[in-house]
Design a protein around this motif. Structure first.
Motif, PDB file in Angstrom:
ATOM      1  N   MET A   1      -2.232  -9.284  48.487  1.00 36.03           N
ATOM      2  CA  MET A   1      -3.549  -8.880  48.439  1.00 36.03           C
ATOM      3  C   MET A   1      -3.431  -7.196  48.759  1.00 36.03           C
ATOM      4  N   LEU A   2      -4.103  -6.438  47.678  1.00 32.77           N
ATOM      5  CA  LEU A   2      -3.804  -5.074  48.012  1.00 32.77           C
ATOM      6  C   LEU A   2      -5.127  -4.602  49.014  1.00 32.77           C
ATOM      7  N   ASN A   3      -4.877  -3.622  49.848  1.00 33.29           N
ATOM      8  CA  ASN A   3      -5.758  -3.077  50.664  1.00 33.29           C
ATOM      9  C   ASN A   3      -6.437  -1.830  49.983  1.00 33.29           C
ATOM     10  N   ARG A   4      -7.428  -1.304  50.567  1.00 28.39           N
ATOM     11  CA  ARG A   4      -8.358  -0.256  49.879  1.00 28.39           C
ATOM     12  C   ARG A   4      -7.787   1.081  49.545  1.00 28.39           C
ATOM     13  N   ASP A   5      -6.701   1.480  50.293  1.00 26.01           N
ATOM     14  CA  ASP A   5      -5.973   2.628  50.005  1.00 26.01           C
ATOM     15  C   ASP A   5      -5.188   2.527  48.612  1.00 26.01           C
ATOM     16  N   GLN A   6      -4.504   1.094  48.687  1.00 25.67           N
ATOM     17  CA  GLN A   6      -3.741   1.022  47.356  1.00 25.67           C
ATOM     18  C   GLN A   6      -4.492   0.640  46.122  1.00 25.67           C
ATOM     19  N   ILE A   7      -5.726   0.096  46.188  1.00 24.48           N
ATOM     20  CA  ILE A   7      -6.635   0.347  45.101  1.00 24.48           C
ATOM     21  C   ILE A   7      -7.213   1.517  44.708  1.00 24.48           C
ATOM     22  N   ASP A   8      -7.439   2.299  45.873  1.00 24.72           N
ATOM     23  CA  ASP A   8      -7.840   3.643  45.320  1.00 24.72           C
ATOM     24  C   ASP A   8      -6.760   4.471  44.748  1.00 24.72           C
ATOM     25  N   GLU A  48      -2.155 -12.661  41.060  1.00 30.18           N
ATOM     26  CA  GLU A  48      -1.456 -12.655  39.719  1.00 30.18           C
ATOM     27  C   GLU A  48      -1.931 -11.619  38.963  1.00 30.18           C
ATOM     28  N   LYS A  49      -3.352 -11.397  38.854  1.00 34.72           N
ATOM     29  CA  LYS A  49      -4.000 -10.213  38.087  1.00 34.72           C
ATOM     30  C   LYS A  49      -3.762  -9.111  38.716  1.00 34.72           C
ATOM     31  N   GLN A  50      -3.718  -8.822  40.054  1.00 34.25           N
ATOM     32  CA  GLN A  50      -3.344  -7.659  40.574  1.00 34.25           C
ATOM     33  C   GLN A  50      -2.085  -7.273  40.349  1.00 34.25           C
ATOM     34  N   GLU A  51      -0.918  -8.030  40.171  1.00 31.92           N
ATOM     35  CA  GLU A  51       0.326  -7.742  39.883  1.00 31.92           C
ATOM     36  C   GLU A  51       0.376  -7.086  38.416  1.00 31.92           C
ATOM     37  N   LEU A  53      -2.324  -5.905  36.917  1.00 40.46           N
ATOM     38  CA  LEU A  53      -2.872  -4.538  36.736  1.00 40.46           C
ATOM     39  C   LEU A  53      -1.965  -3.423  37.147  1.00 40.46           C
ATOM     40  N   ILE A  54      -1.117  -3.712  38.356  1.00 42.53           N
ATOM     41  CA  ILE A  54      -0.489  -2.584  38.872  1.00 42.53           C
ATOM     42  C   ILE A  54       0.803  -2.401  37.815  1.00 42.53           C
ATOM     43  N   ASN A  55       1.686  -3.393  37.089  1.00 41.47           N
ATOM     44  CA  ASN A  55       2.450  -3.102  36.315  1.00 41.47           C
ATOM     45  C   ASN A  55       1.963  -2.554  34.914  1.00 41.47           C
ATOM     46  N   PHE A  56       0.709  -2.755  34.559  1.00 39.90           N
ATOM     47  CA  PHE A  56       0.069  -2.093  33.262  1.00 39.90           C
ATOM     48  C   PHE A  56      -0.160  -0.802  33.665  1.00 39.90           C
ATOM     49  N   VAL A  57      -0.642  -0.231  34.780  1.00 35.59           N
ATOM     50  CA  VAL A  57      -1.075   1.069  34.952  1.00 35.59           C
ATOM     51  C   VAL A  57       0.197   2.099  35.321  1.00 35.59           C
ATOM     52  N   GLU A  58       1.095   1.453  35.908  1.00 36.84           N
ATOM     53  CA  GLU A  58       2.348   1.857  36.258  1.00 36.84           C
ATOM     54  C   GLU A  58       3.098   2.378  35.133  1.00 36.84           C
ATOM     55  N   ASN A  59       3.449   1.545  34.233  1.00 39.87           N
ATOM     56  CA  ASN A  59       3.898   1.581  33.024  1.00 39.87           C
ATOM     57  C   ASN A  59       3.495   2.368  31.657  1.00 39.87           C
ATOM     58  N   GLN A  60       2.132   2.603  31.899  1.00 39.36           N
ATOM     59  CA  GLN A  60       1.466   3.658  30.995  1.00 39.36           C
ATOM     60  C   GLN A  60       2.172   4.957  31.200  1.00 39.36           C
ATOM     61  N   PRO A  61       2.121   5.945  30.026  1.00 42.16           N
ATOM     62  CA  PRO A  61       2.641   7.068  29.814  1.00 42.16           C
ATOM     63  C   PRO A  61       1.858   8.004  30.329  1.00 42.16           C
ATOM     64  N   GLU A  62       1.933   9.155  30.999  1.00 44.79           N
ATOM     65  CA  GLU A  62       1.123  10.246  31.385  1.00 44.79           C
ATOM     66  C   GLU A  62       1.313  11.158  30.476  1.00 44.79           C
ATOM     67  N   TYR A  63       0.265  11.452  29.756  1.00 45.68           N
ATOM     68  CA  TYR A  63      -0.009  12.846  28.894  1.00 45.68           C
ATOM     69  C   TYR A  63      -0.682  13.997  29.467  1.00 45.68           C
ATOM     70  N   LYS A  64       0.270  15.295  29.138  1.00 47.93           N
ATOM     71  CA  LYS A  64      -0.540  16.460  29.575  1.00 47.93           C
ATOM     72  C   LYS A  64      -0.718  17.140  28.048  1.00 47.93           C
ATOM     73  N   LEU A  65      -1.720  17.883  28.227  1.00 46.41           N
ATOM     74  CA  LEU A  65      -2.109  18.754  27.322  1.00 46.41           C
ATOM     75  C   LEU A  65      -1.591  19.988  27.242  1.00 46.41           C
ATOM     76  N   VAL A  66      -0.707  20.458  26.243  1.00 39.97           N
ATOM     77  CA  VAL A  66      -0.241  21.891  26.595  1.00 39.97           C
ATOM     78  C   VAL A  66      -0.526  22.445  25.354  1.00 39.97           C
ATOM     79  N   ARG A  67      -0.909  23.866  25.519  1.00 40.02           N
ATOM     80  CA  ARG A  67      -1.252  24.445  24.431  1.00 40.02           C
ATOM     81  C   ARG A  67      -0.026  25.342  23.700  1.00 40.02           C
TER      82      ARG A  67
END
Length: 68
Positions: A1-8, A48-51, A53-67
């Motif tokens: 189980m995740l604690n409040r700081d990890q969820i944040d 199970e769903k928490q795991e 969720l963590i995997n999905f969020v961590e594996n998504q790419p981060e996009y930066k907007l560059v002019r």
């Protein structure tokens, strides 16, 4: 189980990567309301769903907007 700081941390990472609760819910097989309530510390989610969720969020790419 995740604690409040990890969820944040997960919520902040998802916001930074511009991932919507609806997308998270589809990926983990849940409702977007449950994801929203969990990320706002209103309800619990199975480990199970928490795991997923963590995997999905961590594996998504981060996009930066560059002019150019």
């Amino acid at each position: 189980m995740l604690n409040r700081d990890q969820i944040d941390d997960i919520r902040f990472c998802a916001m930074k990567k511009k991932i919507k609760n609806k997308d998270i819910a589809q990926a983990i097989g849940s409702s977007d309301a449950l994801v929203s309530l969990f990320l706002n510390h209103k309800t619990n989610m199975s480990s199970e769903k928490q795991e997923k969720l963590i995997n999905f969020v961590e594996n998504q790419p981060e996009y930066k907007l560059v002019r150019v």
